[in-house]
Design a protein around this motif. Structure first.
Motif, mmCIF file in Angstrom:
data_model
loop_
_atom_site.group_PDB
_atom_site.id
_atom_site.type_symbol
_atom_site.label_atom_id
_atom_site.label_comp_id
_atom_site.label_asym_id
_atom_site.label_seq_id
_atom_site.Cartn_x
_atom_site.Cartn_y
_atom_site.Cartn_z
ATOM 1 N N GLY A 194 7.492 138.261 117.514
ATOM 2 C CA GLY A 194 6.821 138.854 118.662
ATOM 3 C C GLY A 194 6.772 140.361 118.603
ATOM 4 O O GLY A 194 6.970 140.973 117.555
ATOM 5 N N SER A 195 6.552 140.959 119.771
ATOM 6 C CA SER A 195 6.268 142.393 119.769
ATOM 7 C C SER A 195 7.548 143.180 119.724
ATOM 8 O O SER A 195 8.307 143.242 120.669
ATOM 9 C CB SER A 195 5.476 142.757 121.006
ATOM 10 O OG SER A 195 6.199 142.438 122.144
ATOM 11 N N VAL A 216 14.630 133.526 124.266
ATOM 12 C CA VAL A 216 13.559 133.856 123.340
ATOM 13 C C VAL A 216 14.200 134.345 122.061
ATOM 14 O O VAL A 216 15.060 135.213 122.084
ATOM 15 C CB VAL A 216 12.633 134.926 123.915
ATOM 16 C CG1 VAL A 216 11.711 135.447 122.856
ATOM 17 C CG2 VAL A 216 11.853 134.352 125.068
ATOM 18 N N GLU A 217 13.788 133.763 120.969
ATOM 19 C CA GLU A 217 14.391 134.200 119.711
ATOM 20 C C GLU A 217 13.803 135.545 119.317
ATOM 21 O O GLU A 217 12.607 135.807 119.517
ATOM 22 C CB GLU A 217 14.142 133.181 118.626
ATOM 23 C CG GLU A 217 12.672 132.782 118.530
ATOM 24 C CD GLU A 217 12.414 131.862 117.364
ATOM 25 O OE1 GLU A 217 11.333 131.284 117.336
ATOM 26 O OE2 GLU A 217 13.285 131.742 116.480
ATOM 27 N N GLN A 267 5.317 139.116 128.769
ATOM 28 C CA GLN A 267 5.486 137.674 128.881
ATOM 29 C C GLN A 267 6.524 137.193 127.891
ATOM 30 O O GLN A 267 6.506 137.571 126.725
ATOM 31 C CB GLN A 267 4.155 136.974 128.592
ATOM 32 C CG GLN A 267 3.152 137.106 129.715
ATOM 33 C CD GLN A 267 1.829 136.529 129.316
ATOM 34 O OE1 GLN A 267 1.767 135.490 128.664
ATOM 35 N NE2 GLN A 267 0.757 137.214 129.688
ATOM 36 N N ARG A 268 7.341 136.335 128.392
ATOM 37 C CA ARG A 268 8.374 135.808 127.525
ATOM 38 C C ARG A 268 7.746 134.989 126.401
ATOM 39 O O ARG A 268 8.161 135.063 125.249
ATOM 40 C CB ARG A 268 9.344 134.968 128.334
ATOM 41 C CG ARG A 268 10.473 134.439 127.495
ATOM 42 C CD ARG A 268 11.542 133.813 128.335
ATOM 43 N NE ARG A 268 12.145 134.786 129.236
ATOM 44 C CZ ARG A 268 12.578 134.493 130.458
ATOM 45 N NH1 ARG A 268 12.460 133.269 130.906
ATOM 46 N NH2 ARG A 268 13.132 135.407 131.214
ATOM 47 N N SER A 288 7.122 136.781 123.469
ATOM 48 C CA SER A 288 8.291 137.512 122.970
ATOM 49 C C SER A 288 8.169 138.997 123.247
ATOM 50 O O SER A 288 8.517 139.831 122.439
ATOM 51 C CB SER A 288 8.471 137.306 121.469
ATOM 52 O OG SER A 288 8.864 136.000 121.215
ATOM 53 N N GLN A 289 7.649 139.308 124.442
ATOM 54 C CA GLN A 289 7.564 140.719 124.788
ATOM 55 C C GLN A 289 8.782 141.154 125.594
ATOM 56 O O GLN A 289 9.008 142.334 125.797
ATOM 57 C CB GLN A 289 6.275 140.991 125.579
ATOM 58 C CG GLN A 289 5.059 140.980 124.675
ATOM 59 C CD GLN A 289 3.777 140.916 125.452
ATOM 60 O OE1 GLN A 289 3.737 140.497 126.593
ATOM 61 N NE2 GLN A 289 2.694 141.341 124.831
ATOM 62 N N ILE A 290 9.511 140.194 126.089
ATOM 63 C CA ILE A 290 10.753 140.520 126.787
ATOM 64 C C ILE A 290 11.813 139.584 126.272
ATOM 65 O O ILE A 290 11.523 138.513 125.749
ATOM 66 C CB ILE A 290 10.619 140.354 128.316
ATOM 67 C CG1 ILE A 290 9.958 139.007 128.611
ATOM 68 C CG2 ILE A 290 9.865 141.486 128.915
ATOM 69 C CD1 ILE A 290 9.881 138.711 130.076
#
Ligand code: HEA
Ligand code: HEA
Ligand code: CUA
Ligand SMILES: [Cu+2]
Lengths: 314, 199, 647
Positions: free
Chosen positions: B14-15, C4-5, C639-640, C643-645
């Motif tokens: 992800g980011s 979240v990984e 947004q989870r 994977s932004q948080i």
């Protein structure tokens, strides 16, 4: 309008260069076309044993084409570039200092012309028909009162745009007496299509005579019908048109002082005949829709009178 | 499907910081916006070079507000940089302080600009110079305003606990934009306030 | 998944469309069906198809406008149209073709093809992609709103001031054009950003920068060009709108403004733009020709470099559209020389194509015919550009039909022909069916002959002195017969276009089934099924050369092979591989967003914003601004699932 041929030093070097580059272009196109056709239809020695076989088994190969092709193109280009720069310099200035300067003012959709002279008494204004002496360069100072136009007499030389807020300068020279048609080249609104002009190259003698003619003011006619016509003109037309020597001094439309000396009407729209003139005055909008002169300015009888008056403007 | 194994390298998901596509996206946004300002300043210089008569037409632009304005934005960039370093160290409070301080500096900037606008002897429609002046500074003001909104949204997100040392690319992206606004101002400042003094 | 990984060692698998793992991928990537799914889709393939269809509709509209114009010009002194109608038609024709057909159609190809060519599962910003389409659509409609009122833009596509200023052109038409162009600029810009970031981040592992297909180079270069060029025209139109509506004086000489500033800004954009609308199309040919010549492209590296060089040089030649405006000779000489230099990169490409054909073993399909036809039309159009690049010659040629001939040869030659060829080439990939070859060859010959009969004589008309943008001409100038030929030729061309569209419709239903790789082509998009599954690739491919599907046949060493069946599985939600910019090493597992309405809402709000500006309806403007702010905030909300948080 065709400039396959030009008739003066402002145009001739361009025409030569144009032909030169045109021939280079044709040769380039033909050579590439031949190579393409050759590539498509040449006999290929080895047929592929099966369709999965590629023509070339390594990615390299064929680079020679690019080296040679680009190399040759570059040489041609550099030569053309040199020729272009030389031509560009040679047409940017006249061979000798022009003795005559004409101030051209473009408006939607006609041309006003002011012949200048150090001697103020030899300065005059006319419209749509430019006379120049043969064999001499003439300087043109170009101004616009409204939008952008472009001053173009193809058989004598290239274009120069006429841009509000700046005075562009160009020059032309005709080496052969004759009539050269010109036309506005930059889109300038509804009647851009019908904004032509004529350049008439006279022998220096004829030119001088024409100048003298244009300088005359119209004599006040003694004929009553003409005077009636003049009155109509003063009432309905003078707000826009000037006739030197009368009270008419409008500047919205072309100067009509020597209207009858002109070959065409309304910026080259049609020949200056009685019928056309009458038709124009009665209903310009039908002939040149959008033109800045309104329809129905005068009634039928007044029209005859006005025509009678206009006919005296020799 | 046949599972053949797992990759030897462990990859971020992800980011994450500059791995985020958004970071690259912001760089391109900045490139195009910077070009926009370059064209605005080109227009200014083009019109200046064709001007007849005195340029600038209303005398030298006064520096009394412009210099403080410049200092405010530069300071704002520093506070924002400081705040961003906070979240790098897992300290969201420091980030929030940075956001607030920078936003306040930005607000004062807007106020001073407004003051300068009000004090000008000309209007948007006076002439080409005035049109340029209000348009260029106006474009910049709009950018500051958008930047302020960004800072506010980032503040809310930080308060909601969305960011930590690992995940805060939104912050890095917003801060990048904020620095850009400062740099653009320097160009505007140079063009309108310094360049006429050099010629 | 509550946690979240942040890091993962991705699974490597061997899989295909038929593997059970594909079911998971499918459920991850498939959107809702029906209208809802249609409105919220962010699938690049869907968006690409929409771009193509919309652009072709605009081609038909612009073509019909041209057909009416040609009827008016077929004879001297015709009275089919009033001058005002003619002026609106040629303006809308140019605007439609240049802005609503030529670039969007290439965006369509690129949107559809990029992820497939690059071995990725989507573009970098799928929602931005949807936004750019919707804004394009709304801007296109916006530009046409004043058309039915009989008050369409009427100052040509380059809209010179002062004729475009309020004093000479009151009425809503120019405001519609100005605002429409700013709106369209937003679409182009976000589209370009998407392409650039996609290239930098989304290539399959191993697809280093010197292995991407030429189409990618073309679109990338065009996108970078747009990023630097579009602001100029957006700004110019914005300033024009301010001049017209709020009394500013940017272009008004009476208060220190400059009409020529408009021309500079317009052509600083306009010239790079003409390359933006051809470089991707040239890329289509550079990728398609090798397939039909059964060999790799000759000179990949020089062609890629030439693409970039064309665009770079393209920023330094804009003044060649202004040679007659009275600039100093020195300045013009510079721009003239620069315009001639730009021929060199073009010649690299031309000789590369010729060499590819010469040394290859051509297969005469319809697509191939269009690509070959393109080469010769490009040369004809290019050399006429070379002639106008010479300042003195241009002083004669400028504003005449010679330029009209040049622009149609380059645009139709380098854009329309490759685009049609490209449709023949990729139709089987997009629809799973082949187009009809016999009909295809007919349409090629009708188009090719019609085009040359229709447009070649325009060169001669130009030299015979016919200015462009005239609604009529007198008989005695002798332009009548050639104009008649032009009109007939262009109608023949239109019939060819009609045959092509017919072919598309027939083949959609009746075309032969294509299979994965009907042309035995070499690039990645042919390794997946036709039409491709929503997730594009069952596993992320790994690339080891420029021609992954030809590797066995190109005498390469065996240790370095691309692999299409084995690779990263990435099936935990919408995921794809992010790689490093130059070498394409795996760098990050990217989480892709779900389908969303926010792009549509944002685009609608933007359109309403511009309508508000047009109508001076400040409440409408304010309301849409609020919607824009809300929509973009919700769009960007961390947004989870992405994977932004973390927590
Ligand atoms: C769409 C794409 C496109 C492309 C690719 C080009 C390519 C070129 N254009 Fe064109 N141009 C337009 C679109 C395009 N143009 C449009 C739309 C207008 C009109 C705008 C308007 O007014 O409405 C215009 C107008 C225009 C003008 C202004 C004319 C005028 O208004 O007076 C000029 C002047 O220099 C010019 C030059 C060139 C040159 C030098 C190239 C070069 O890039 C061409 C290079 C290619 C070749 C030359 C062929 C291949 C080369 C070889 C085979 C090598 C050997 C060749 C030689 C030795 C010559 N163009
Ligand atoms: C992508 C760009 C593009 C394309 C494809 C075309 C295509 C065509 N153009 Fe266009 N043209 C421009 C871009 C383009 N043009 C530009 C930028 C200008 C300058 C504008 C300006 O000055 O501001 C211009 C100007 C221009 C002029 C000059 C106008 C003037 O200066 O007064 C003319 C005149 O003949 C013309 C003609 C045509 C014709 C006949 C076609 C044909 O090729 C069209 C063929 C296509 C169709 C007809 C549609 C599809 C077919 C069908 C649906 C079948 C049914 C229809 C029939 C049988 C009629 N164009
Ligand atoms: Cu005046 Cu065109
Ligand atoms: Cu150009």
């Amino acid at each position: 309008m065709s400039y396959w041929h030009t008739y003066g030093p402002a145009g001739d070097p361009i025409t030569k260069l144009g032909w030169g580059l045109g021939i280079v272009s044709i040769v380039v196109t033909v050579v590439i076309a031949v190579m393409l056709l050759g590539g498509l239809f040449r006999r290929r020695t080895k047929r592929a044993p099966d369709d999965a076989q590629l023509a070339v088994s390594r990615e390299g190969g064929g680079m020679g084409w690019i080296y040679v092709g680009v190399g040759v193109s570059t040489v041609i280009l550099i030569i053309c570039m040199g020729w272009t720069l030389v031509t560009s310099a040679s047409v940017s200035h006249p061979p000798s200092t022009p003795a005559l300067t004409v101030q051209v003012t473009a408006s939607q959709w006609w041309w006003s012309l002011r012949y200048t002279s150090d001697d103020m008494s030899r300065t005059f204004i006319t419209a749509n028909e430019i006379h120049i002496p043969v064999g001499q360069p003439v300087r043109f100072e170009l101004a616009s009162v409204d939008v952008i136009h472009s001053f173009w007499v193809p058989q004598l030389g290239g274009k120069m745009d006429v841009i509000p807020g700046q005075t562009n300068v160009t020059w032309l020279q005709a080496d052969k007496p004759g009539v050269y048609r010109g036309q506005c080249a930059v889109f300038c609104g509804a009647e851009h299509a019908l904004m032509a002009l004529e350049v008439i190259a006279d022998t220096p003698r004829d030119f001088r005579a024409w100048q003298d003619d244009q300088l005359r003011e119209t004599p006040i006619s003694s004929s009553a019908t003409v005077r009636a016509g003049q009155k109509v003109f003063q009432a309905h037309c003078a707000a826009c048109h000037t006739i030197r020597g009368s009270d008419a001094a409008g500047i919205v439309g072309p100067d009509l002082t020597h209207l009858m000396s002109r070959r065409t009407l309304a910026a080259g729209l049609f020949p200056n005949t009685q019928g056309n003139l009458a038709g124009w005055i009665a209903a310009p909008q039908g002939l040149k829709p959008g033109a800045q002169m309104p329809d129905h300015l005068v009634s039928g009888t007044d029209l005859t009178a006005v025509l009678g008056y206009l006919n005296t403007l020799q | 499907m046949v599972e053949l194994g797992v990759s030897r390298t462990v990859l971020p998901v992800g980011s994450k910081a500059h791995h985020a596509s958004g970071w690259w996206g912001m760089l391109t946004v900045i490139a195009t916006e910077a070009t926009l300002f370059a064209y605005l300043l080109f227009s200014y210089f083009y019109i200046a070079s064709h001007a007849i008569g005195a340029w600038p037409p209303y005398g030298m632009p006064k520096l009394s507000l412009a210099i403080p304005c410049t200092m405010l934005l530069v300071a704002g960039s520093f506070t924002m940089w400081w705040g961003e370093r906070g979240i790098d160290r897992d300290n969201p409070v420091r980030l929030m302080i940075g956001l607030v301080v920078s936003a306040v500096l930005g607000l004062v900037f807007i106020a001073l600009e407004g003051l300068e606008w009000a004090g000008e002897p000309f209007h948007l429609t006076s002439d080409a110079y005035s049109s340029l002046y209000f348009t260029v500074t106006g474009f910049h003001l709009v950018h500051v305003a958008v930047g302020l909104l960004l800072l506010m949204v980032l503040f809310v997100w930080t308060a909601l606990g969305y960011f930590d040392a690992q995940r805060h690319s939104a912050v890095s992206i917003g801060v990048l934009y904020w620095h850009f606004i400062t740099i653009v101002w320097l160009a505007v400042f140079f063009t309108f306030y310094i360049a006429p003094r050099l010629g | 998944m509550s946690e979240v990984e942040t890091f993962r060692a991705p699974i490597i698998a061997r899989a295909s469309d038929r593997s059970p793992s594909s079911q998971i991928l499918k459920s991850n990537w498939e959107g809702a069906g029906g209208v809802a799914g249609w409105l919220s889709s962010v699938d690049h393939k869907e968006i690409g198809k929409r771009y193509l269809v919309t652009a072709f509709l605009f081609l038909i509209i612009g073509g019909l406008e041209a057909a009416v114009m040609r009827a008016q010009l077929a004879q001297p002194n015709e009275h089919l149209l009033t001058p005002e109608q003619y002026n609106q038609l040629f303006t809308m024709h140019g605007v439609t073709m240049i802005f609503l057909y030529a670039l969007p159609v290439l965006s369509g190809f690129s949107n559809y093809l990029w992820p497939l060519l690059l071995g990725s599962r989507d573009m970098a910003f799928p929602r931005l992609n949807a936004l750019s389409y919707w804004v394009f659509l709304f801007a296109g409609i916006f530009l046409y709103v004043s058309f039915p009122l009989g008050k369409a833009p009427d100052d040509g596509w380059f809209n010179y001031v002062p004729y475009a200023s309020r004093a000479y052109n009151p009425g809503p038409n120019i405001d519609v054009y100005a605002l429409g162009m700013v709106l369209l600029g937003i679409s182009t810009t976000v589209g370009s950003i998407n392409f650039i970031v996609t290239l930098l981040r989304m290539r399959a592992p191993g697809m280093s920068i010197n292995r991407v297909p030429i189409l990618i180079w073309g679109t990338l270069t065009a996108s970078v060009g747009n990023l630097f060029a579009v602001p100029a025209v957006s700004l110019a139109f914005f300033m024009l709108w301010m001049d017209r509506q709020f009394g500013t004086h940017f272009f008004d000489v009476s208060a220190g403004g400059q009409p020529l500033l408009w021309q500079h800004l317009f052509w600083m954009f306009g010239h790079p733009w003409v390359y933006a609308i051809v470089l991707p199309a040239m890329g289509i040919v550079s990728d398609g020709l090798p397939t039909f010549c059964r060999r790799p492209l000759v000179g990949y590296t020089p062609v890629a470099l030439a693409t970039v060089a064309t665009m770079a040089l393209g920023f330094g030649v804009w003044v060649h559209h202004m040679f007659a405006t009275g600039l100093p000779v020195i300045a013009m000489s510079y721009f003239s020389a620069a315009s001639m230099i730009i021929v060199i990169p073009s010649s690299v490409a031309v000789f590369s194509w010729v060499a590819t054909i010469w040394t290859g073993r051509p297969v005469f399909t319809s697509a191939f015919l269009f690509f070959v036809g393109f080469v010769i039309l490009f040369v004809i159009g290019g050399v006429s550009g070379f002639m106008t690049a010479a300042v003195p010659v241009d002083l004669q040629l400028t504003h005449t039909y010679f330029v009209v001939a040049h622009l149609h040869y380059v645009i139709i030659g380098i854009n329309v022909f490759p685009v049609v060829g490209g449709i023949f080439y990729w139709f089987p990939k997009i629809t799973g069916r082949l187009m009809n070859e016999a009909l295809g060859k007919w349409s090629f010959w009708v188009m090719f002959i019609g085009f040359n009969v229709g447009f070649f004589p325009m060169h001669i008309l130009g030299i015979a002195g016919m200015p462009r943008r005239i609604y009529t001409y007198p008989e005695y100038l002798g332009w009548g017969p050639l104009n008649l030929i032009v009109t007939l030729g262009s109608y023949l061309f239109a019939i060819g276009v009609l045959l092509f569209f017919l072919n598309v419709f027939v083949s959609l239903k009746r075309g032969k089934r294509a299979g994965d790789n009907p042309w035995d082509a070499a690039s990645l998009e042919w390794s997946t099924s036709s039409p491709p599954p929503v997730y594009n690739f069952a596993v992320i491919p790994t690339v080891a050369s420029r021609y992954p599907l030809w590797e066995g046949r190109l005498n390469q060493s065996d240790d370095d092979r691309s692999s299409m069946q084995e690779g990263f599985l990435l099936d935990k939600g919408r995921e794809t591989m992010g790689t490093t910019s130059l070498d394409a090493e795996p760098d990050v597992i990217l989480k892709m967003p779900p389908d969303a309405y926010s792009p549509l809402v944002l685009a609608l709000a933007l359109a309403v914003l511009f309508i508000g500006a047009l109508l001076h309806s400040w409440w409408l403007l304010g309301a849409s601004l609020v919607v824009i702010l809300l929509a973009s905030t919700s769009w960007l909300w961390p947004q989870r699932s992405l994977s932004q948080i973390e927590t």
